[in-house]
Write an enzyme that holds these catalytic residues in place. Structure first.
Site, short mmCIF file in Angstrom:
data_model
loop_
_atom_site.label_atom_id
_atom_site.label_comp_id
_atom_site.label_asym_id
_atom_site.label_seq_id
_atom_site.Cartn_x
_atom_site.Cartn_y
_atom_site.Cartn_z
N HIS A 114 46.59 61.71 110.82
CA HIS A 114 46.45 60.29 111.14
C HIS A 114 46.90 60.07 112.58
O HIS A 114 47.96 60.54 112.99
CB HIS A 114 47.33 59.44 110.21
CG HIS A 114 47.26 57.98 110.55
ND1 HIS A 114 46.25 57.16 110.10
CD2 HIS A 114 48.03 57.21 111.34
CE1 HIS A 114 46.42 55.94 110.58
NE2 HIS A 114 47.49 55.95 111.34
N ASP A 164 49.02 46.58 101.13
CA ASP A 164 49.00 46.79 102.58
C ASP A 164 47.83 46.05 103.23
O ASP A 164 47.97 45.46 104.29
CB ASP A 164 48.91 48.28 102.92
CG ASP A 164 48.78 48.45 104.43
OD1 ASP A 164 49.74 48.08 105.13
OD2 ASP A 164 47.72 48.87 104.91
N ARG A 186 50.14 40.13 108.92
CA ARG A 186 50.93 40.53 110.10
C ARG A 186 50.13 40.35 111.38
O ARG A 186 50.66 39.95 112.42
CB ARG A 186 51.37 41.99 109.97
CG ARG A 186 52.46 42.19 108.92
CD ARG A 186 52.63 43.66 108.59
NE ARG A 186 52.88 44.47 109.75
CZ ARG A 186 52.43 45.72 109.91
NH1 ARG A 186 51.72 46.31 108.96
NH2 ARG A 186 52.68 46.39 111.01
N SER A 211 53.10 50.92 106.22
CA SER A 211 51.67 50.62 106.10
C SER A 211 50.84 51.91 106.19
O SER A 211 50.00 52.21 105.34
CB SER A 211 51.28 49.65 107.23
OG SER A 211 49.91 49.59 107.40
N LYS A 242 49.16 54.30 102.66
CA LYS A 242 47.74 54.66 102.51
C LYS A 242 47.56 56.17 102.46
O LYS A 242 46.77 56.69 101.67
CB LYS A 242 46.92 54.06 103.66
CG LYS A 242 46.75 52.55 103.51
CD LYS A 242 46.08 51.92 104.71
CE LYS A 242 47.02 51.81 105.88
NZ LYS A 242 46.70 50.86 106.91
N1 URA Z 1 47.88 51.03 111.41
C1 URA Z 1 48.14 50.73 110.13
O1 URA Z 1 47.49 51.23 109.22
N2 URA Z 1 49.14 49.87 109.87
C2 URA Z 1 49.89 49.30 110.81
O2 URA Z 1 50.79 48.55 110.50
C3 URA Z 1 49.61 49.62 112.15
C4 URA Z 1 48.60 50.50 112.42
#
Ligand code: URA
Length: 424
Positions: A82, A161, A168, A183, A187
């Site tokens: 990621h 999320d 947010r 967050s 995932k």
């Molecule tokens: N990417 C995400 O998936 N979540 C965040 O809070 C910031 C970047």
């Protein structure tokens, strides 16, 4: 349990209890906590932070809000990467097939771009016919037949999320390290990968502008990973200048294919190989050098099969923009600066990115960089080519490039090292 009590506790600097966290995340997902209450709680978290047990529990609650994927039916170990996002960051495209060619299975759930950083799905959607939305069964089929799949996360994955991130985004609470870390990790853990390599970008084009902030985010994510039994490693990598020469969807696909064909810009090749080695080590695969898989064409074979398995034609010509505009070197000397943020905003204004989630992107739009920081340039030589469908976009893009590059008669660029640090 009462939302106001939870908000007051965090506002006053208390550590939230596991029961408070479980309740807050679940009640918000069900709609039992109002948006304004969750925005107050998110702001209290942004201002007062979270302890390691709080972050771990918050992440767990977000994972439990939805499905958890399971790849145990596969015969290969799974590995994922990621990136926190940057300008010209197309690494997932060559990396996923490369790591698959070396023996891991790569289930990669990716996103679309918002703002000045691009999204992997937008890039791949520039390939005619390619489809981002797959069912879980289709994902498993593509993984079984090719070893790698890159697709959109379904609505069932960490829905808490999805809802919280949208909130947010409009309440000035994106920049909280515990909220960013939970967050991303909720995932990735729900996605069911067995090992994870995080590429935490640092510099003007990244979320995290300084190595200190990036290190804090990386350490928080690595801690969440280990608390959940997921082998997690993070690299801090440079995003003070664009990665590679191409910025923009189809332009970046072309550059990724060059890397898979054994060429491509040296920084893209180096970072792809570094991340591939980390992913293979995290997945417990030894004895394979990813550089061989670029040389012998096996990574390219996986790429072609992976694109075709999702409806894409790997041989189809990619979209190109209708118009181009060149920026020339103002003098002779060394290119000492090419600022990632300025280039990213310019590419976005040319149509490569979107301002709102529902906006379309222009696949051919973007920027080609003809020189890298440190290169010697001659006055009048092309530095950048801007690509846009609509020529009226050039003026705004050029505005964001003002001050974003510098040519000096003598001097060397002050650049971050490509790989700044490793956190495990
Ligand atoms: N990417 C995400 O998936 N979540 C965040 O809070 C910031 C970047």
């Amino acid at each position: 349990m009462d939302a106001i009590d939870v908000i007051r506790a965090k506002r006053d600097g208390a550590e939230l209890t596991p029961a408070q966290i479980d309740w807050a995340v679940d009640a918000y997902t069900r709609g039992a906590i109002a948006e304004e209450q969750m925005s107050a709680l998110a702001m209290a978290i942004l201002l007062n932070g979270m302890t390691r047990p709080e972050v771990a529990r918050w992440t767990e609650a977000m994972i439990r809000s939805g499905e958890r994927m399971d790849w145990s039916a596969l015969s290969r170990p799974t590995a994922d990467k990621h990136s926190t996002g940057g300008v010209g960051d197309k690494i997932t495209l060559p990396l996923a097939p490369l790591v698959a060619a070396c023996g891991a299975a790569v289930p990669q759930l990716s996103g679309r771009g918002l703002g000045h950083t691009g999204g992997t799905l937008d890039k791949l959607e520039s390939i005619p016919g390619w489809r981002a939305s797959l069912s879980n069964e289709e994902m498993l089929d593509v993984l079984r037949s090719t070893g790698a799949v890159i697709c959109a996360a379904g609505a069932g994955l960490a829905p808490a999320d999805r809802k919280l991130y949208a909130l947010r985004d409009v309440t000035g609470t994106v920049e909280s390290i515990p909220l960013i870390a939970s967050s991303i990790m909720s995932k990735k853990i729900a996605e069911g990968t067995g090992s994870l390599v995080l590429d935490v970008k640092v510099g003007s084009g990244a979320f995290m502008k300084t190595p200190e902030k990036a290190r804090e985010l990386a350490e928080t994510m690595v801690a969440i990973g280990s608390d959940h039994g997921l082998r997690t490693v993070a690299l801090l990598t440079a995003m003070d200048r664009p990665l590679g020469n191409a910025v923009g969807n189809a332009l970046e696909v072309t550059e990724s294919v060059e890397v898979l064909a054994g060429g491509g810009p040296s920084d893209v090749v180096e970072l792809t190989l570094t991340l591939a080695r980390e992913m293979l080590a995290a997945a417990g695969i030894s004895g394979k050098d990813p550089a061989d898989a670029l040389r012998d064409g096996s990574a390219m074979d996986v790429w072609r099969r992976m694109i075709a398995a999702q409806g894409g034609d790997p041989d189809a010509p990619l979209p190109t923009a209708n118009e181009t505009h060149q920026v020339f070197a103002p003098s002779s000397g060394t290119l000492t600066r090419l600022d990632a943020f300025g280039v990213g905003v310019a590419a976005w204004r040319l149509g490569a990115g979107r301002a709102r989630k529902e906006d379309p992107v222009s696949f051919g739009a973007g920027i080609t960089c003809h020189a890298r920081p440190g290169d010697e340039v001659k006055e009048g030589q092309p530095l950048l080519t801007l690509h846009a469908d609509d020529p009226s976009r050039f003026d705004r893009a050029l505005e964001s490039l003002e001050g974003a590059y510098e040519v000096e008669a003598s001097g060397a660029p002050d650049l971050l090292p490509l790989v700044i640090d490793r956190i495990a």
